[in-house]
Design a protein around this motif. Structure first.
Motif, PDB file in Angstrom:
ATOM      1  N   ASP A   1       4.740 176.738  47.729  1.00  0.00           N
ATOM      2  CA  ASP A   1       5.941 176.667  46.911  1.00  0.00           C
ATOM      3  C   ASP A   1       6.375 175.206  46.723  1.00  0.00           C
ATOM      4  N   LEU A   2       6.337 174.451  47.810  1.00  0.00           N
ATOM      5  CA  LEU A   2       6.713 173.034  47.745  1.00  0.00           C
ATOM      6  C   LEU A   2       5.744 172.250  46.861  1.00  0.00           C
TER       7      LEU A   2
ATOM      8  N   GLU B   1       4.816 169.080  42.084  1.00  0.00           N
ATOM      9  CA  GLU B   1       4.069 168.851  40.854  1.00  0.00           C
ATOM     10  C   GLU B   1       5.027 168.624  39.676  1.00  0.00           C
ATOM     11  N   SER B   2       6.041 169.490  39.556  1.00  0.00           N
ATOM     12  CA  SER B   2       6.911 169.332  38.388  1.00  0.00           C
ATOM     13  C   SER B   2       7.888 168.171  38.576  1.00  0.00           C
ATOM     14  N   LEU B   3       8.317 167.934  39.818  1.00  0.00           N
ATOM     15  CA  LEU B   3       9.211 166.785  40.043  1.00  0.00           C
ATOM     16  C   LEU B   3       8.489 165.462  39.779  1.00  0.00           C
TER      17      LEU B   3
ATOM     18  N   SER C   1       6.226 167.439  53.105  1.00  0.00           N
ATOM     19  CA  SER C   1       6.428 167.907  51.744  1.00  0.00           C
ATOM     20  C   SER C   1       7.901 168.214  51.486  1.00  0.00           C
ATOM     21  N   SER C   2       8.564 168.826  52.464  1.00  0.00           N
ATOM     22  CA  SER C   2       9.992 169.147  52.305  1.00  0.00           C
ATOM     23  C   SER C   2      10.817 167.881  52.087  1.00  0.00           C
TER      24      SER C   2
ATOM     25  N   LYS D   1       6.642 172.681  43.351  1.00  0.00           N
ATOM     26  CA  LYS D   1       7.855 171.911  43.031  1.00  0.00           C
ATOM     27  C   LYS D   1       7.526 170.423  42.910  1.00  0.00           C
TER      28      LYS D   1
ATOM     29  N   LYS E   1      14.368 165.716  44.347  1.00  0.00           N
ATOM     30  CA  LYS E   1      15.454 166.515  43.761  1.00  0.00           C
ATOM     31  C   LYS E   1      16.720 165.677  43.671  1.00  0.00           C
TER      32      LYS E   1
ATOM     33  N   VAL F   1      10.095 166.482  48.536  1.00  0.00           N
ATOM     34  CA  VAL F   1      10.675 167.322  47.479  1.00  0.00           C
ATOM     35  C   VAL F   1      12.201 167.159  47.436  1.00  0.00           C
ATOM     36  N   GLU F   2      12.838 167.177  48.599  1.00  0.00           N
ATOM     37  CA  GLU F   2      14.295 167.006  48.625  1.00  0.00           C
ATOM     38  C   GLU F   2      14.701 165.646  48.077  1.00  0.00           C
TER      39      GLU F   2
END
Ligand code: AMP
Ligand code: MG
Length: 273
Positions: A39-40, A45-47, A241-242, A43, A249, A245-246
């Motif tokens: 899932d990460l 990839e698109s971020l 990864s978390s 995310k 974001k 991603v954060e």
């Protein structure tokens, strides 16, 4: 996941003996973590695509850790799926004569990310207070000054718009032994084995002391360290990864919108232009 326990607060006193390399926090096994990582990854990839399109922010990810701690594995697994156009890996090996003729940050600064770019440092300027210190490659009064120099260098990067994330991959000496044996005993992994790694392994306590100083002196408000338990690869990956991603974001990015109405162009194309 909640990665706060692994965030090294500025001026926090780290004693690495109190940090379990096989810690997996609240995760009991790898199953859920593997799903979460997938899932990460989507995310990320698109971020990353937005980072590239927006061309506004710069992200620097620093990976440090002992041999076999998983720096290459993180690059392979965590960044799976990102677009190579906007992502670059810079690996720092034993300095070349030209690099040694300059100050130690010279080769590093030139590799930092430009706008819209994400750069992953596989080893970094921290080697200049790790390998260099442990092997006495420069006198103590020289490497001691480097913590401040590094903090100021990173402050410059951040003030100029780069976000800096630093990950120390913490493995146990026992786990390193297993991973080195695997490199020796698996033909496809032989290329990764370097007999010099055994010499480095002998210096484990010296390296741990050097890493402690790095964590204690260079986790700053502007460029913090994360202390990543890395014996379990799945935990290491999901944690890193978390954080990434954060962080992305938090950039609150948007796809750039055109300055003029594009509909007339579509009309022209449809009309046969
Ligand atoms: P690897 O990452 O396994 O390819 O190994 C690279 C080697 O280069 C490691 O043993 C590092 O400690 C070493 N290295 C990287 N940067 C420096 C530096 N600034 N001074 C001395 N050795 C370094
Ligand atoms: Mg190596």
């Amino acid at each position: 996941m909640n990665f706060d326990p692994y965030f090294v607060r500025p001026r926090q006193k780290i004693d690495l003996r109190n940090w379990e390399p096989d810690d997996t926090h609240a995760w009991k096994g790898s199953d859920k973590a593997v799903t979460e990582l997938a899932d990460l990854t989507a995310k990320l990839e698109s971020l990353q695509e937005q980072l590239y399109c927006e061309s506004k922010h710069r992200l620097l990810v620093v990976l440090q850790g002992m041999d076999t701690s998983g720096k290459d594995g993180v690059i392979r697994k965590v960044f799976e799926g990102v677009n190579p156009q906007g992502v670059r890996v810079a690996s720092f090996k034993v300095p070349t004569p030209i690099e040694l003729a300059h100050d130690y940050l010279w080769r590093v600064h030139s590799q930092t990310p430009g706008k819209g770019e994400m750069v992953i440092f596989n080893r970094s300027h921290y080697e200049d207070v790790l390998a260099v210190r442990v092997h006495n490659l420069v006198p103590e009064n020289v490497w001691k000054k480097r913590y401040n120099q590094i903090n100021e260098f990173e402050r410059l990067l951040v003030e100029e718009g780069t976000t800096v994330l630093k990950f120390y991959l913490h493995i146990s000496r026992d786990e390193q032994k297993e991973r080195l044996l695997e490199r020796i005993e698996t033909p496809e992994k032989n290329w990764k084995f370097n007999p010099g790694d055994l010499e480095e392994r002998k210096l484990w306590p010296e390296y741990m002391a050097a890493y402690e100083d790095v964590l204690n002196r260079t986790s700053t408000e502007w460029a913090p360290w994360y202390l990543v338990p890395a014996d379990k690869k799945w935990f290491r990956n999901v944690l890193i990864s978390s954080v990434i991603v954060e962080t992305l974001k938090g950039f609150d990015m948007k796809y750039p919108t055109p300055e003029e109405d594009l509909a007339p162009y579509a009309a022209r194309l449809r009309a046969g232009e």
